[in-house]
Scaffold this motif. Structure first.
Motif, mmCIF file in Angstrom:
data_model
loop_
_atom_site.group_PDB
_atom_site.id
_atom_site.type_symbol
_atom_site.label_atom_id
_atom_site.label_comp_id
_atom_site.label_asym_id
_atom_site.label_seq_id
_atom_site.Cartn_x
_atom_site.Cartn_y
_atom_site.Cartn_z
ATOM 1 N N GLY A 1 0.800 -1.217 0.000
ATOM 2 C CA GLY A 1 0.000 0.000 0.000
ATOM 3 C C GLY A 1 0.829 1.261 0.000
ATOM 4 O O GLY A 1 0.303 2.347 0.264
ATOM 5 N N GLY A 2 2.123 1.155 -0.296
ATOM 6 C CA GLY A 2 3.011 2.299 -0.266
ATOM 7 C C GLY A 2 3.227 2.936 -1.622
ATOM 8 O O GLY A 2 2.808 2.410 -2.653
ATOM 9 N N VAL A 3 3.883 4.080 -1.597
ATOM 10 C CA VAL A 3 4.265 4.771 -2.826
ATOM 11 C C VAL A 3 5.737 5.136 -2.728
ATOM 12 O O VAL A 3 6.287 5.323 -1.634
ATOM 13 N N ILE A 4 6.381 5.205 -3.874
ATOM 14 C CA ILE A 4 7.790 5.607 -3.938
ATOM 15 C C ILE A 4 7.837 7.113 -4.082
ATOM 16 O O ILE A 4 7.357 7.672 -5.075
ATOM 17 N N ALA A 5 8.404 7.790 -3.086
ATOM 18 C CA ALA A 5 8.441 9.249 -3.093
ATOM 19 C C ALA A 5 9.607 9.776 -3.911
ATOM 20 O O ALA A 5 9.477 10.791 -4.597
ATOM 21 N N SER A 6 10.771 9.109 -3.847
ATOM 22 C CA SER A 6 11.927 9.584 -4.606
ATOM 23 C C SER A 6 12.946 8.469 -4.756
ATOM 24 O O SER A 6 13.010 7.549 -3.946
ATOM 25 N N ALA A 7 13.734 8.570 -5.821
ATOM 26 C CA ALA A 7 14.818 7.627 -6.083
ATOM 27 C C ALA A 7 16.017 8.418 -6.582
ATOM 28 O O ALA A 7 15.910 9.160 -7.563
ATOM 29 N N ASP A 8 17.148 8.254 -5.910
ATOM 30 C CA ASP A 8 18.350 9.030 -6.236
ATOM 31 C C ASP A 8 19.511 8.060 -6.445
ATOM 32 O O ASP A 8 19.806 7.239 -5.570
ATOM 33 N N ILE A 9 20.153 8.136 -7.602
ATOM 34 C CA ILE A 9 21.261 7.243 -7.950
ATOM 35 C C ILE A 9 22.493 8.081 -8.269
ATOM 36 O O ILE A 9 22.405 9.061 -9.020
ATOM 37 N N THR A 10 23.624 7.692 -7.713
ATOM 38 C CA THR A 10 24.900 8.303 -8.066
ATOM 39 C C THR A 10 25.809 7.225 -8.635
ATOM 40 O O THR A 10 26.105 6.230 -7.960
ATOM 41 N N ILE A 11 26.249 7.405 -9.867
ATOM 42 C CA ILE A 11 27.165 6.473 -10.525
ATOM 43 C C ILE A 11 28.588 6.981 -10.340
ATOM 44 O O ILE A 11 28.866 8.172 -10.529
ATOM 45 N N ILE A 12 29.501 6.066 -9.962
ATOM 46 C CA ILE A 12 30.880 6.442 -9.644
ATOM 47 C C ILE A 12 31.816 5.729 -10.617
ATOM 48 O O ILE A 12 31.930 4.495 -10.584
ATOM 49 N N CYS A 13 32.465 6.503 -11.490
ATOM 50 C CA CYS A 13 33.386 5.915 -12.470
ATOM 51 C C CYS A 13 34.167 7.023 -13.179
ATOM 52 O O CYS A 13 33.760 8.186 -13.152
ATOM 53 N N GLU A 14 35.282 6.634 -13.807
ATOM 54 C CA GLU A 14 36.014 7.545 -14.673
ATOM 55 C C GLU A 14 35.456 7.485 -16.100
ATOM 56 O O GLU A 14 35.350 8.490 -16.783
ATOM 57 N N ARG A 15 35.145 6.325 -16.520
ATOM 58 C CA ARG A 15 34.555 6.041 -17.819
ATOM 59 C C ARG A 15 33.521 4.930 -17.641
ATOM 60 O O ARG A 15 33.718 4.078 -16.774
#
Length: 394
Positions: free
Chosen positions: A324-338
């Motif tokens: 019965g829930g909702v997703i309020a926010s999703a935050d992704i940080t990708i860590i790489c040089e290439r």
């Protein structure tokens, strides 16, 4: 202990909602990330006193109905829908006839467009049927009532003893089934009126102001606000994932946040090794206390070899909706040089929002480097961290 009489629920959702307007029947309009009908069904499927739930739908609405029940997951209580009739009364009778094979002792009849019935209200109606043949939840009329005609206000109507009827309306099954058969062809406004015509004594049950029926666009806005207040259990989860790179020249692209991104090294992993989606999946699972990605999709299981990681994320999002829930926010940080992430961020945000079935504005995808330090700095692999916030019912 003596077993309690079985209680079934009939959801009436075959109407077209002409007063609401628009091309879609009001029971299928979106409300806090799901259809109005989804919320209505969830309230009864979760209640411990309810044994079966059946829905009367319009013959043209099967696809809409299937989409509405999808967020509920597997529900043994939920019976296959039955086609309703031209009038509400016809739909109720058809639903009752379909329930008869299951032999319930009690039945609650609920409007499909009344999504905010509380567990306490349901309990009050079910309990009243232990001592009465019928039970009707009502709310006292508190406003002054006026009689009007041709745009003019006439006399004041005495509101003493007046109340607004709501659903779910409860009945002993055999008696309301017989009552509906007896009045077939007559136009009555609700099931309590059918019971009245049959001479059944109807017990008064305390209703609830929040238990509104969505009839207009304004009602839908009000329901959004009321449901927001109920989704007050705010939780945050975090996720982190790493995948190493294979030797250069082993690939032409890798999967990042559901999007193929050009790169000369392959990522090593049992699935498609989408580091961004893996981190977000763990964040969602963590927010609802549902373990981690390895518990749900173990690397030792050959069925997940090379699997698309969007399936993992969709599963986690489905678990949130089942509660019965909702997703309020999703935050992704990708860590790489290439590879360089910047050119693909808009597509990544759109894809993640699509998988989660939320607005794109609730998704963030960022990228950073480690200034050539560590394994990502040496371009030996790629990492991602994620934070997700969900709102669950109190």
């Amino acid at each position: 202990m003596t077993a309690q009489p079985a209680t079934a629920v009939l959801i009436v959702a075959a109407g077209r909602g002409h007063r609401f307007g628009g091309d879609m029947p009001k029971q299928y309009m979106p409300l806090q990330g799901a259809a109005v009908l989804t919320h209505t069904l969830r309230a009864f499927l979760r209640h411990p006193d309810v044994a079966q739930v059946i829905t009367a739908i319009h013959p043209d609405d099967r696809d809409l109905y299937d989409a509405a029940i999808a967020p509920l997951g597997t529900q043994p209580k939920l019976l296959a829908p039955v086609h309703g009739g031209v009038e509400r009364q016809d739909s109720v009778r058809m639903g009752l006839e379909a329930l008869a094979a299951h032999g319930p002792a009690k039945v609650l009849i609920q409007d499909g467009a009344r999504p905010l019935a509380s567990a306490g209200l349901i309990t009050r109606v079910v309990s009243a049927l232990d001592t009465h043949a019928a039970a009707l939840p009502c709310v006292a009329v508190t406003d002054t009532l006026k009689r009007v005609a041709d745009g003019m206000v006439g006399d004041t109507v005495d509101r003493t003893g007046l109340a607004r009827a709501q659903t779910p309306q409860g009945f002993r099954f055999a008696e309301i089934m017989a009552a509906h058969k007896a009045v077939a062809g007559e136009a009555l406004t609700d099931d309590a009126a059918v019971a009245e015509r049959a001479g059944m004594a109807i017990a008064l049950v305390e209703g609830a102001e929040d238990n509104l029926k969505i009839t207009t666009q304004d009602d839908l806005v009000r329901a959004e606000g009321l449901l927001s207040l109920r989704l007050g259990d705010i939780r945050t989860g975090s996720g982190f994932d790493v995948h190493k790179f294979d030797a250069p020249g082993t690939a032409s692209e890798i999967m990042l946040c559901g999007i193929p991104v050009p790169h000369d090294c392959d990522t090593v992993g049992h699935s498609d090794a989408d580091v961004g989606l893996h981190a977000l999946t763990d964040a969602l699972l963590g927010a609802i206390g549902a373990g981690d990605i390895g518990e749900h999709f173990p690397p030792s299981d050959p069925q997940w070899k090379g699997a698309a990681s969007w399936k993992f994320l969709a599963h986690a999002a489905g678990l949130v909706r089942e509660r019965g829930g909702v997703i309020a926010s999703a935050d992704i940080t990708i860590i790489c040089e290439r590879p360089k992430v910047g050119p693909y961020r808009p597509a990544m945000r759109a894809r993640v929002a699509e998988i989660l079935e939320i607005a794109e504005e609730r998704v963030s995808v960022k990228a950073t480097t480690t200034e050539q330090l560590g394994f990502t700095g040496r371009r030996e692999g790629i990492a991602a961290q994620s934070v997700a916030t969900v709102r669950l019912p109190l």
